[in-house]
Design an enzyme around this catalytic site. Structure first.
Site, short mmCIF file in Angstrom:
data_model
loop_
_atom_site.label_atom_id
_atom_site.label_comp_id
_atom_site.label_asym_id
_atom_site.label_seq_id
_atom_site.Cartn_x
_atom_site.Cartn_y
_atom_site.Cartn_z
N ARG A 124 47.30 8.35 22.94
CA ARG A 124 47.33 7.06 22.78
C ARG A 124 48.90 6.25 22.26
O ARG A 124 49.46 4.87 22.84
CB ARG A 124 46.38 6.50 22.38
N ASP B 126 40.15 17.66 30.14
CA ASP B 126 39.61 17.69 31.44
C ASP B 126 38.98 17.15 32.80
O ASP B 126 39.74 16.30 32.12
CB ASP B 126 38.21 18.92 31.06
N HIS C 37 51.95 4.03 24.33
CA HIS C 37 52.07 3.05 23.86
C HIS C 37 53.13 2.27 23.48
O HIS C 37 53.89 1.08 22.96
CB HIS C 37 50.47 2.01 23.00
N ASP C 38 54.12 2.87 22.52
CA ASP C 38 55.13 3.28 21.81
C ASP C 38 56.14 3.58 22.98
O ASP C 38 57.30 2.97 23.38
CB ASP C 38 55.08 4.73 21.01
N ASN D 162 46.69 -4.11 19.63
CA ASN D 162 46.71 -2.48 19.21
C ASN D 162 45.52 -2.11 18.46
O ASN D 162 45.23 -0.90 17.76
CB ASN D 162 47.91 -2.10 18.08
N HIS E 251 41.87 9.00 29.55
CA HIS E 251 41.03 8.74 28.46
C HIS E 251 39.61 10.01 29.41
O HIS E 251 38.40 10.04 28.95
CB HIS E 251 40.42 7.61 29.71
N THR E 252 39.94 10.80 29.30
CA THR E 252 39.12 12.27 29.44
C THR E 252 38.40 12.48 28.04
O THR E 252 37.22 13.19 27.71
CB THR E 252 39.33 13.41 30.17
N ASP F 215 60.50 5.23 21.54
CA ASP F 215 61.60 5.57 20.48
C ASP F 215 60.61 5.43 19.04
O ASP F 215 62.21 4.40 17.86
CB ASP F 215 62.03 3.98 20.39
N GLY G 128 60.17 1.60 25.25
CA GLY G 128 60.72 2.61 25.49
C GLY G 128 60.45 4.20 24.50
O GLY G 128 59.36 3.62 23.38
N SER H 118 59.45 2.54 17.65
CA SER H 118 59.27 1.89 16.97
C SER H 118 57.71 1.48 17.34
O SER H 118 57.30 0.57 16.00
CB SER H 118 59.68 0.66 18.62
N ASP I 255 31.25 10.17 27.85
CA ASP I 255 30.02 10.48 27.59
C ASP I 255 29.77 11.94 26.90
O ASP I 255 30.45 11.98 26.06
CB ASP I 255 29.03 10.62 28.82
C1 HEM Z 1 44.45 1.76 33.03
C2 HEM Z 1 45.09 1.16 32.51
C3 HEM Z 1 44.01 1.35 30.96
C4 HEM Z 1 43.85 1.16 29.97
C5 HEM Z 1 43.71 -0.61 30.27
C6 HEM Z 1 43.61 1.13 28.78
C7 HEM Z 1 42.90 0.44 27.46
C8 HEM Z 1 41.91 1.42 26.64
C9 HEM Z 1 41.43 1.17 26.02
C10 HEM Z 1 40.69 -0.79 25.40
C11 HEM Z 1 41.47 2.10 25.09
C12 HEM Z 1 39.98 1.58 23.75
C13 HEM Z 1 40.73 1.21 22.46
C14 HEM Z 1 39.64 0.70 21.48
O1 HEM Z 1 38.60 0.42 21.19
O2 HEM Z 1 39.99 1.74 20.11
C15 HEM Z 1 41.50 2.93 24.96
C16 HEM Z 1 41.66 4.41 24.49
C17 HEM Z 1 42.47 5.26 24.93
N1 HEM Z 1 43.54 5.15 25.69
FE1 HEM Z 1 43.96 3.54 27.11
N2 HEM Z 1 43.68 2.68 28.64
C18 HEM Z 1 44.76 2.45 30.54
C19 HEM Z 1 45.62 3.54 30.10
C20 HEM Z 1 46.09 4.89 29.23
C21 HEM Z 1 46.72 5.61 29.43
C22 HEM Z 1 48.03 5.61 30.52
C23 HEM Z 1 46.66 6.61 28.23
C24 HEM Z 1 47.76 7.98 28.24
C25 HEM Z 1 48.63 8.26 28.55
C26 HEM Z 1 45.66 6.02 27.52
C27 HEM Z 1 45.16 6.72 26.46
C28 HEM Z 1 43.95 6.09 25.32
C29 HEM Z 1 43.23 7.29 24.51
C30 HEM Z 1 43.86 8.57 24.96
C31 HEM Z 1 42.52 6.12 24.09
C32 HEM Z 1 41.62 6.93 23.39
C33 HEM Z 1 42.19 6.84 21.64
C34 HEM Z 1 41.60 6.72 20.36
O3 HEM Z 1 40.08 7.75 20.93
O4 HEM Z 1 42.23 7.20 19.74
N3 HEM Z 1 44.88 4.67 28.09
N4 HEM Z 1 42.58 2.75 26.24
C1 LIG Z 2 46.50 1.64 12.89
C2 LIG Z 2 47.11 0.07 12.26
O1 LIG Z 2 48.40 -0.33 12.59
N1 LIG Z 2 46.90 -1.19 13.49
C3 LIG Z 2 47.07 -2.89 13.40
C4 LIG Z 2 46.73 -3.39 14.47
O2 LIG Z 2 47.26 -4.22 13.52
C5 LIG Z 2 46.33 -5.38 13.44
C6 LIG Z 2 46.34 -6.66 13.22
O3 LIG Z 2 47.09 -7.31 13.04
C7 LIG Z 2 45.97 -4.61 11.45
O4 LIG Z 2 45.13 -5.51 10.76
C8 LIG Z 2 46.02 -3.32 12.17
O5 LIG Z 2 45.83 -2.54 10.38
#
Ligand code: HEM
Ligand SMILES: CC(=O)N[C@H]1CO[C@H](CO)[C@@H](O)[C@@H]1O
Ligand SMILES: *[C@@H]1O[C@H](CO)[C@@H](O)[C@H](O)[C@H]1NC(C)=O
Ligand SMILES: *[C@@H]1O[C@H](CO)[C@@H](O)[C@H](O)[C@H]1NC(C)=O
Ligand SMILES: *[C@@H]1O[C@H](CO)[C@@H](O)[C@H](O)[C@H]1NC(C)=O
Length: 328
Positions: free
Chosen positions: A61, A254, A65-66, A93, A193-194, A73, A71, A75, A246
């Site tokens: 993730r 997967d 996001h980076d 974030n 999101h798998t 980088d 790009g 950041s 789940d």
């Molecule tokens: C379709 C658009 C997308 C939306 C709206 C979205 C939104 C989110 C949200 C809301 C979370 C949960 C954050 C939290 O509450 O901690 C999340 C987690 C995650 N997202 Fe997305 N996401 C999207 C696409 C992607 C893409 C394209 C990737 C990577 C290629 C990605 C990778 C991940 C991963 C791996 C997690 C789990 C992070 C963790 O367990 O710490 N997501 N995403």
């Molecule tokens: C991991 C991380 O740096 N999280 C930060 C995301 O932004 C919030 C709100 O500004 C910070 O409190 C977190 O530390």
């Protein structure tokens, strides 16, 4: 006029294979200057993933996001200071996981000991992400190297580049399209999101207060909704999290994500909508049926993500520490 225009559009949209050389990245960039690059990263991520199984999802993730904000980088790895609110502190974030930042810092420390000043944080993030995906069962794909790290990081630049869980499919398609990703690539990438978790706050409205006709989102599988209601009962207090995938294969990369969507087991509204929107449904159905097709498309889309907006030459620097630029 119209024909050549259409033709060139066709050519552009069919260019799904990426040539790493086009953006001056090469797989063997460190073969002379830091020959143990791969080995060191491999060791660090293996130890970290074994002690903290959420590292893989978190790192994926963070990488995504980076890359989507200015790009790939690094950041996003920069910490804020009293003069600057950095990208990682943008409110979107919220929950970027500390484990992901930590594994990159550990790898950087080990690499600085072995080959000081050589390896960029953005390359470490790209390589570690691929290795972690592979480690938890996902595909192996090529990672070009030679990225430079950004000289700045600004929270205000994040908005509009990252999809939100309350956006419509049209808005999300648009965000990805602006980065050059088509719908198929978008559906494949979101298969990320798998693995991993989401905070209840991202989907609680689907459980408790969906509409005036139905407290619960009717597109949600009722048994699934019941389980989540229990899990999230006190989410404002305990900040509970739920696994995306789940209980079946929560940590394994997967195609279960797509199979679950077909059964109404999608955690975010955006996940679930992909299984019903006619623009995205064909790809959800394809990947649910055929994991090989998912892995191939995901790999190509990750290679494409990894070259998005990369900085080379004088456009950036090799940071000494991943959390600050060399000047600060
Ligand atoms: C379709 C658009 C997308 C939306 C709206 C979205 C939104 C989110 C949200 C809301 C979370 C949960 C954050 C939290 O509450 O901690 C999340 C987690 C995650 N997202 Fe997305 N996401 C999207 C696409 C992607 C893409 C394209 C990737 C990577 C290629 C990605 C990778 C991940 C991963 C791996 C997690 C789990 C992070 C963790 O367990 O710490 N997501 N995403
Ligand atoms: C991991 C991380 O740096 N999280 C930060 C995301 O932004 C919030 C709100 O500004 C910070 O409190 C977190 O530390
Ligand atoms: C989506 O959620 C964000 C953050 O919680 C909020 O600022 C925004 O207004 C919401 N957008 C819509 C369309 O509900
Ligand atoms: C539920 O939604 C309605 C309308 O959107 C809103 O007025 C109300 O405050 C919400 N209730 C809760 C408990 O969030
Ligand atoms: C699954 O997808 C792969 C890759 O696109 C393809 O080669 C294979 O024939 C497909 N398998 C089935 C059973 O459709």
């Amino acid at each position: 006029m119209a024909l050549p225009y259409l033709l060139s559009l066709f050519l552009v949209s069919s260019l799904t294979l990426f040539n790493l050389a086009d953006c001056q990245l090469t797989e063997d960039y460190y073969s002379k200057t830091c020959p143990d690059f791969q080995k060191i990263i491999q060791e660090i991520i293996t130890v970290k993933q074994m002690s903290n199984p959420t590292t893989a999802a978190g790192t994926l993730r963070v990488f995504f996001h980076d890359c989507m904000v200015g790009g790939c980088d690094a950041s996003l790895l920069i910490s804020s200071n009293s003069f600057n609110k950095a990208e990682r502190d943008a409110d979107i974030n919220e929950s970027l996981p500390g484990d992901a930042f930590e594994v990159i810092v550990r790898a950087k420390t080990a690499l600085e000991l072995k080959c000081p000043g050589i390896v960029s944080c953005s390359d470490i993030l790209a390589e570690a992400t691929r290795d972690l995906i592979t480690m938890v069962g996902g595909p192996f794909y090529k990672v070009g190297l030679g990225r430079k790290d950004s000289l700045t990081s600004k929270a205000v630049e994040v908005e509009g580049h990252i999809a939100r869980s309350n956006m419509s499919i049209t808005e999300i398609i648009d965000i990805f399209a602006k980065k050059g990703f088509n719908i198929r690539e978008m559906v494949a990438l979101t298969g990320a999101h798998t693995i991993g978790f989401s905070h209840c706050s991202e989907f609680s409205y689907r459980l408790f207060n969906f509409s005036k006709d139905s407290k619960t989102d009717p597109s949600m599988n009722p048994l699934y909704a019941a389980g989540l209601k229990t899990l999230c009962a006190n989410y404002l207090m305990d900040k509970a999290i739920a696994a995306f995938n789940d209980a079946i294969t929560p940590g394994k990369f997967d195609n279960m994500y797509y199979l679950n969507l077909q059964k109404g087991i999608g955690l975010l509204a955006t996940d679930q909508a992909m299984a019903s929107d006619p623009r995205t449904k064909p790809f959800v159905d394809l990947y649910a049926k055929n994991q090989t097709a998912f892995f191939e498309d995901f790999s190509r889309a990750m290679e494409k993500t990894g070259v998005y907006g990369v900085k080379t030459g004088n456009q950036g620097e090799v940071r000494r520490r991943c959390d600050s630029t060399n000047k600060s």
